[in-house]
Design a protein around this motif. Structure first.
Motif, PDB file in Angstrom:
ATOM      1  N   GLN A  72       8.939   5.108  -5.022  1.00 30.18           N
ATOM      2  CA  GLN A  72       9.009   4.356  -3.630  1.00 30.18           C
ATOM      3  C   GLN A  72       8.560   5.712  -2.541  1.00 30.18           C
ATOM      4  O   GLN A  72       8.062   5.287  -1.543  1.00 30.18           O
ATOM      5  CB  GLN A  72      10.231   3.632  -3.432  1.00 30.18           C
ATOM      6  N   LYS A  73       9.500   6.712  -2.849  1.00 25.83           N
ATOM      7  CA  LYS A  73       9.497   7.903  -1.660  1.00 25.83           C
ATOM      8  C   LYS A  73       8.170   8.333  -1.409  1.00 25.83           C
ATOM      9  O   LYS A  73       7.838   8.597  -0.347  1.00 25.83           O
ATOM     10  CB  LYS A  73      10.688   8.951  -2.016  1.00 25.83           C
ATOM     11  N   GLU A  75       5.245   7.007  -1.605  1.00 26.60           N
ATOM     12  CA  GLU A  75       4.345   6.044  -0.828  1.00 26.60           C
ATOM     13  C   GLU A  75       4.605   5.963   0.615  1.00 26.60           C
ATOM     14  O   GLU A  75       5.673   5.868   1.004  1.00 26.60           O
ATOM     15  CB  GLU A  75       4.782   4.726  -1.482  1.00 26.60           C
ATOM     16  N   ILE A  76       3.686   6.161   1.525  1.00 23.45           N
ATOM     17  CA  ILE A  76       3.702   6.168   2.806  1.00 23.45           C
ATOM     18  C   ILE A  76       3.271   4.706   3.494  1.00 23.45           C
ATOM     19  O   ILE A  76       2.273   4.453   3.258  1.00 23.45           O
ATOM     20  CB  ILE A  76       3.051   7.460   3.392  1.00 23.45           C
ATOM     21  N   GLU A  77       4.204   4.207   4.055  1.00 24.81           N
ATOM     22  CA  GLU A  77       3.792   2.934   4.628  1.00 24.81           C
ATOM     23  C   GLU A  77       3.524   3.289   6.110  1.00 24.81           C
ATOM     24  O   GLU A  77       4.323   3.209   6.864  1.00 24.81           O
ATOM     25  CB  GLU A  77       5.008   1.895   4.252  1.00 24.81           C
ATOM     26  N   LEU A  78       2.109   2.863   6.158  1.00 24.33           N
ATOM     27  CA  LEU A  78       1.468   2.861   7.600  1.00 24.33           C
ATOM     28  C   LEU A  78       1.949   1.515   8.372  1.00 24.33           C
ATOM     29  O   LEU A  78       1.705   0.562   7.986  1.00 24.33           O
ATOM     30  CB  LEU A  78       0.116   3.426   7.623  1.00 24.33           C
ATOM     31  N   LYS A  79       2.764   1.779   9.484  1.00 22.86           N
ATOM     32  CA  LYS A  79       2.983   0.669  10.214  1.00 22.86           C
ATOM     33  C   LYS A  79       2.425   0.589  11.545  1.00 22.86           C
ATOM     34  O   LYS A  79       1.888   1.438  12.092  1.00 22.86           O
ATOM     35  CB  LYS A  79       4.440   0.407  10.171  1.00 22.86           C
ATOM     36  N   ARG A  80       2.238  -0.730  12.166  1.00 22.29           N
ATOM     37  CA  ARG A  80       2.126  -0.895  13.516  1.00 22.29           C
ATOM     38  C   ARG A  80       3.322  -1.334  14.366  1.00 22.29           C
ATOM     39  O   ARG A  80       4.081  -2.194  14.020  1.00 22.29           O
ATOM     40  CB  ARG A  80       1.247  -1.944  13.622  1.00 22.29           C
ATOM     41  N   GLU A 110       4.135   7.939  10.428  1.00 18.61           N
ATOM     42  CA  GLU A 110       3.949   6.734   9.394  1.00 18.61           C
ATOM     43  C   GLU A 110       3.258   5.686  10.299  1.00 18.61           C
ATOM     44  O   GLU A 110       3.931   4.424  10.296  1.00 18.61           O
ATOM     45  CB  GLU A 110       5.138   6.170   8.862  1.00 18.61           C
ATOM     46  N   ASP A 112      -0.306   3.436  11.753  1.00 27.20           N
ATOM     47  CA  ASP A 112      -1.806   2.897  11.257  1.00 27.20           C
ATOM     48  C   ASP A 112      -2.677   3.929  11.826  1.00 27.20           C
ATOM     49  O   ASP A 112      -2.826   4.146  13.223  1.00 27.20           O
ATOM     50  CB  ASP A 112      -1.960   1.724  11.612  1.00 27.20           C
TER      51      ASP A 112
ATOM     52  N   TYR B  14      -8.573   8.102   4.785  1.00 24.28           N
ATOM     53  CA  TYR B  14      -7.587   7.133   4.255  1.00 24.28           C
ATOM     54  C   TYR B  14      -8.370   6.181   3.519  1.00 24.28           C
ATOM     55  O   TYR B  14      -9.194   5.506   4.559  1.00 24.28           O
ATOM     56  CB  TYR B  14      -6.884   6.582   5.291  1.00 24.28           C
ATOM     57  N   LYS B  16      -9.227   3.078   0.261  1.00 25.99           N
ATOM     58  CA  LYS B  16      -8.707   2.280  -0.952  1.00 25.99           C
ATOM     59  C   LYS B  16      -8.948   3.008  -2.192  1.00 25.99           C
ATOM     60  O   LYS B  16      -7.916   2.915  -3.054  1.00 25.99           O
ATOM     61  CB  LYS B  16      -9.324   0.912  -0.856  1.00 25.99           C
TER      62      LYS B  16
END
Lengths: 135, 58
Positions: A72-73, A75-80, A110, A112, B14, B16
């Motif tokens: 989980q750590k 993984e980079i979750e790219l957010k808006r 992190e 978008d 980046y 898929k």
């Protein structure tokens, strides 16, 4: 054990002793009987020591959980987020990290990638930041 | 989308799906590199970013 099987076993043992000499690694070839003995011995130990079984079970669960946490750590979750907020964040990041790369901004904050590019363009037009090509 | 080549000093993709070829690619007789095939993504040509220093005397 038939004579043929016995000869095969001897050949296998010879091969493994050559491996030992050549690569200096000790290898063991278990006979089916030895394999069965070890299996029974492990089963016997587990049956006679429920505490050990509990400990092994807990260790397995812990390892599973830890590996899940690590995954989980990683993984980079790219957010808006709100544009105004993102603009402030990116500007502050560049001020505290002059010479940072575009990908540093994206990964560290992190955010978008197209969203970051759009904001960087605006910050540049507003003369708040400047960019330099990497040479 | 253009099918032209894009030359860069540094870039980040980046995507898929990224498949990196294990084989070395000979660009010239002296330069070796690798090849990666990408599906559905964006390529960002890296730039370095600096804050613009405002003159405080005004």
């Amino acid at each position: 054990m038939s004579e043929l099987e016995h000869n095969d076993m001897e050949k296998k043992e010879k091969a493994s002793s050559i491996t030992v000499e050549n690569v200096n690694v000790r290898t063991y070839t278990l006979s089916p009987e030895m394999r069965q003995d070890i299996k029974e011995s492990i089963i016997h130990t587990l049956h006679s020591d429920p505490e050990l079984v509990r400990e092994i079970f807990q260790a397995v669960v812990q390892i599973k959980n830890e590996s899940h946490e690590i995954k989980q750590k990683e993984e980079i979750e790219l957010k808006r987020i709100e544009k105004a907020e993102a603009k402030k964040l990116i500007h502050a990041f560049i001020e505290s990290n002059p010479g940072c790369k575009t990908s540093d901004i994206i990964v560290r904050l992190e955010l978008d990638p197209p969203f970051v590019m759009e904001i960087l363009k605006e910050l540049k037009e507003e003369d708040l930041v400047q960019s330099k090509n990497i040479v | 989308l253009s099918s032209d080549e894009i030359r860069f000093r540094a870039a980040t993709v980046y995507a898929k799906k990224i498949v990196i070829s294990p084989k070395l690619v000979a660009f010239t007789s002296a330069h070796r590199g690798q090849m990666a095939k990408l599906d559905e993504g964006i390529l960002i040509i890296e730039q370095e970013w600096f804050p613009v220093k405002k003159d405080k005397t005004n």
